[in-house]
Design a protein around this motif. Structure first.
Motif, mmCIF file in Angstrom:
data_model
loop_
_atom_site.group_PDB
_atom_site.id
_atom_site.type_symbol
_atom_site.label_atom_id
_atom_site.label_comp_id
_atom_site.label_asym_id
_atom_site.label_seq_id
_atom_site.Cartn_x
_atom_site.Cartn_y
_atom_site.Cartn_z
ATOM 1 N N ALA A 1 0.665 -1.393 0.005
ATOM 2 C CA ALA A 1 0.036 -0.178 0.033
ATOM 3 C C ALA A 1 1.346 1.334 0.378
ATOM 4 O O ALA A 1 1.694 1.216 1.113
ATOM 5 N N GLY A 2 1.087 2.348 -1.366
ATOM 6 C CA GLY A 2 1.499 3.208 -0.889
ATOM 7 C C GLY A 2 0.869 4.049 -0.675
ATOM 8 O O GLY A 2 1.017 5.128 1.024
ATOM 9 N N SER A 3 0.233 5.032 -1.105
ATOM 10 C CA SER A 3 -0.713 5.957 -1.037
ATOM 11 C C SER A 3 -2.444 6.058 0.326
ATOM 12 O O SER A 3 -2.188 6.854 1.273
ATOM 13 N N TYR A 4 -2.271 5.324 0.418
ATOM 14 C CA TYR A 4 -3.581 5.074 1.462
ATOM 15 C C TYR A 4 -2.764 5.103 3.010
ATOM 16 O O TYR A 4 -3.210 5.608 3.885
ATOM 17 N N VAL A 5 -1.044 4.979 3.291
ATOM 18 C CA VAL A 5 -0.391 4.685 4.338
ATOM 19 C C VAL A 5 0.208 5.903 3.910
ATOM 20 O O VAL A 5 0.442 6.698 5.448
ATOM 21 N N PHE A 6 0.368 6.797 3.176
ATOM 22 C CA PHE A 6 2.129 7.712 3.035
ATOM 23 C C PHE A 6 1.115 9.350 3.002
ATOM 24 O O PHE A 6 1.386 10.205 3.210
ATOM 25 N N GLN A 7 -0.583 8.596 2.885
ATOM 26 C CA GLN A 7 -1.405 10.084 2.802
ATOM 27 C C GLN A 7 -1.773 10.372 3.379
ATOM 28 O O GLN A 7 -2.980 11.516 4.095
ATOM 29 N N ASP A 8 -1.394 10.182 5.136
ATOM 30 C CA ASP A 8 -2.329 10.618 6.446
ATOM 31 C C ASP A 8 -1.033 10.676 7.089
ATOM 32 O O ASP A 8 -0.045 10.407 7.091
ATOM 33 N N ALA A 9 -1.271 11.409 7.786
ATOM 34 C CA ALA A 9 -0.947 12.682 8.971
ATOM 35 C C ALA A 9 -0.151 11.345 10.312
ATOM 36 O O ALA A 9 1.462 11.604 10.485
ATOM 37 N N GLN A 10 -0.480 9.682 9.949
ATOM 38 C CA GLN A 10 -0.650 8.827 10.746
ATOM 39 C C GLN A 10 -0.047 7.602 10.298
ATOM 40 O O GLN A 10 -0.681 6.449 10.701
ATOM 41 N N PRO A 11 0.897 7.532 9.319
ATOM 42 C CA PRO A 11 1.313 5.775 8.787
ATOM 43 C C PRO A 11 1.317 4.872 9.795
ATOM 44 O O PRO A 11 1.260 3.544 9.192
ATOM 45 N N ALA A 12 2.250 5.148 10.539
ATOM 46 C CA ALA A 12 1.961 4.230 11.470
ATOM 47 C C ALA A 12 0.639 3.271 11.909
ATOM 48 O O ALA A 12 0.554 2.197 12.399
ATOM 49 N N GLU A 13 -0.046 4.642 11.822
ATOM 50 C CA GLU A 13 -1.702 3.792 12.067
ATOM 51 C C GLU A 13 -2.163 3.165 11.595
ATOM 52 O O GLU A 13 -3.121 2.115 11.603
ATOM 53 N N ARG A 14 -2.047 3.729 9.833
ATOM 54 C CA ARG A 14 -2.622 2.887 8.942
ATOM 55 C C ARG A 14 -2.399 1.585 8.593
ATOM 56 O O ARG A 14 -3.031 0.203 8.222
ATOM 57 N N VAL A 15 -0.199 1.190 9.115
ATOM 58 C CA VAL A 15 -0.474 -0.095 8.702
ATOM 59 C C VAL A 15 -0.935 -0.931 9.903
ATOM 60 O O VAL A 15 -0.671 -1.893 9.411
ATOM 61 N N ARG A 16 -0.971 -0.607 10.635
ATOM 62 C CA ARG A 16 -1.510 -1.711 11.761
ATOM 63 C C ARG A 16 -2.782 -1.362 11.451
ATOM 64 O O ARG A 16 -2.856 -2.767 11.901
ATOM 65 N N ALA A 17 -3.549 -0.732 10.711
ATOM 66 C CA ALA A 17 -5.034 -1.026 10.670
ATOM 67 C C ALA A 17 -4.836 -2.496 9.370
ATOM 68 O O ALA A 17 -5.758 -2.918 9.315
ATOM 69 N N LEU A 18 -4.302 -1.821 8.628
ATOM 70 C CA LEU A 18 -4.408 -2.993 7.792
ATOM 71 C C LEU A 18 -4.085 -4.670 7.617
ATOM 72 O O LEU A 18 -4.296 -5.173 7.674
ATOM 73 N N GLN A 19 -2.661 -4.464 9.094
ATOM 74 C CA GLN A 19 -2.135 -5.653 9.705
ATOM 75 C C GLN A 19 -3.458 -5.967 10.078
ATOM 76 O O GLN A 19 -3.252 -7.294 10.265
ATOM 77 N N GLN A 20 -4.230 -5.601 11.211
ATOM 78 C CA GLN A 20 -5.771 -6.176 11.927
ATOM 79 C C GLN A 20 -6.409 -7.055 11.032
ATOM 80 O O GLN A 20 -6.788 -8.027 11.908
ATOM 81 N N LEU A 21 -6.131 -6.480 9.361
ATOM 82 C CA LEU A 21 -7.509 -7.385 8.609
ATOM 83 C C LEU A 21 -6.759 -8.972 8.716
ATOM 84 O O LEU A 21 -7.790 -9.666 8.450
ATOM 85 N N PHE A 22 -5.982 -8.869 8.900
ATOM 86 C CA PHE A 22 -5.597 -10.840 8.839
ATOM 87 C C PHE A 22 -6.028 -11.433 10.245
ATOM 88 O O PHE A 22 -6.110 -12.498 10.068
ATOM 89 N N SER A 23 -5.885 -10.648 11.206
ATOM 90 C CA SER A 23 -6.243 -11.215 12.576
ATOM 91 C C SER A 23 -8.294 -11.247 12.755
ATOM 92 O O SER A 23 -8.138 -12.366 13.034
ATOM 93 N N LEU A 24 -8.565 -10.042 11.476
ATOM 94 C CA LEU A 24 -10.080 -10.419 11.046
ATOM 95 C C LEU A 24 -10.599 -11.388 10.992
ATOM 96 O O LEU A 24 -11.623 -12.371 10.903
ATOM 97 N N ASN A 25 -9.289 -11.615 9.610
ATOM 98 C CA ASN A 25 -9.837 -13.020 8.410
ATOM 99 C C ASN A 25 -8.422 -14.147 8.105
ATOM 100 O O ASN A 25 -7.816 -13.847 7.128
ATOM 101 N N PRO A 26 -8.847 -14.569 9.774
ATOM 102 C CA PRO A 26 -6.916 -15.687 9.416
ATOM 103 C C PRO A 26 -7.636 -16.692 8.131
ATOM 104 O O PRO A 26 -8.803 -16.700 8.502
#
Ligand code: DX5
Ligand code: ZN
Length: 216
Positions: free
Chosen positions: A191-216
């Motif tokens: 993910a490029g723009s979704y992560v970096f066009q936000d003031a909190q890229p770290a939060e966006r990364v975490r939010a995407l990572q969490q999708l894997f635990s919601l859909n194991p």
């Protein structure tokens, strides 16, 4: 896993960018040659600069007509995963074997219009399949949902053939499209723009990572 694409970041301070996404699993580096795609980015020098800033695995995506001439240069620059396009003029499967011989993991990418069948004979030679969900060349484009069927096909092939390659998706990933991709069976979200066009890229990364635990 989540692999933020650095071309969508502000390049004036690479060190800050790398720190912002230090929680990501990999870092995705888009190499474009102004021939395979209309855009031009960076080569081994850019990869080396990122390598000096982090120990995260570097996921290097070569959008090049002749990637096979540069394998060693990218290995020396610090690439861990090296992905070439099936539509390139690289000699297959030799290029994939060479990537592994150099000590890197090999990847094969396919454009949105390229069918899965074109890649199937190469699967024994790859550690990663990169399904493009936009036409390569630029970040910030809209996700092409039709490619999700290819993700399902690769997933089914992997299960029926007991093979090991990872499935990654690249282009137009945001919270909604990522969720579709994870449900279709991807292992890696680029993910490029979704992560970096936000003031909190770290939060966006975490939010995407969490999708894997919601859909194991
Ligand atoms: C496209 C690149 C992608 C791109 C992703 O040619 O391979 O990695 O940077 O950017 P977004 O997530 O903005 O589509
Ligand atoms: Zn990419």
């Amino acid at each position: 896993m989540v692999s933020p694409s650095l071309i969508a970041a502000e390049f004036t301070c690479l060190e800050r960018v790398v720190q912002q996404v230090s929680g990501a699993d990999w870092l995705h580096l888009d190499v474009m040659d102004a021939h395979f795609v209309p855009n031009l980015t960076f080569g081994p020098l850019g990869v080396r600069a990122v390598r000096k800033l982090t120990r995260q695995p570097l996921d290097v995506h070569l959008m090049m007509t002749h990637p096979h001439h540069y394998l060693r240069a990218f290995q020396e620059a610090g690439a861990d995963w090296l992905t070439v396009h099936v539509e390139s003029q690289a000699p297959f499967p030799r290029v994939l074997e060479e990537i592994r011989t150099l000590g890197m993991r090999s990847g094969i990418a396919l454009n949105p219009e390229t069918p899965v069948e074109r890649v199937l004979p190469l699967l024994p030679y790859v550690d990663l399949v990169l399904v493009m969900s936009v036409h390569p060349g630029f970040s910030g484009q809209s996700f092409i949902p039709e490619v999700l069927q290819k993700v399902r096909e690769f997933r089914a092939y992997r299960e029926s053939h007991h093979t090991q390659f990872l499935i990654s998706i690249d282009g137009g990933i945001n919270q909604d499209t990522a969720s579709l991709a994870v449900r279709a069976g991807v292992d890696v979200l680029v993910a490029g723009s979704y992560v970096f066009q936000d003031a909190q890229p770290a939060e966006r990364v975490r939010a995407l990572q969490q999708l894997f635990s919601l859909n194991p």
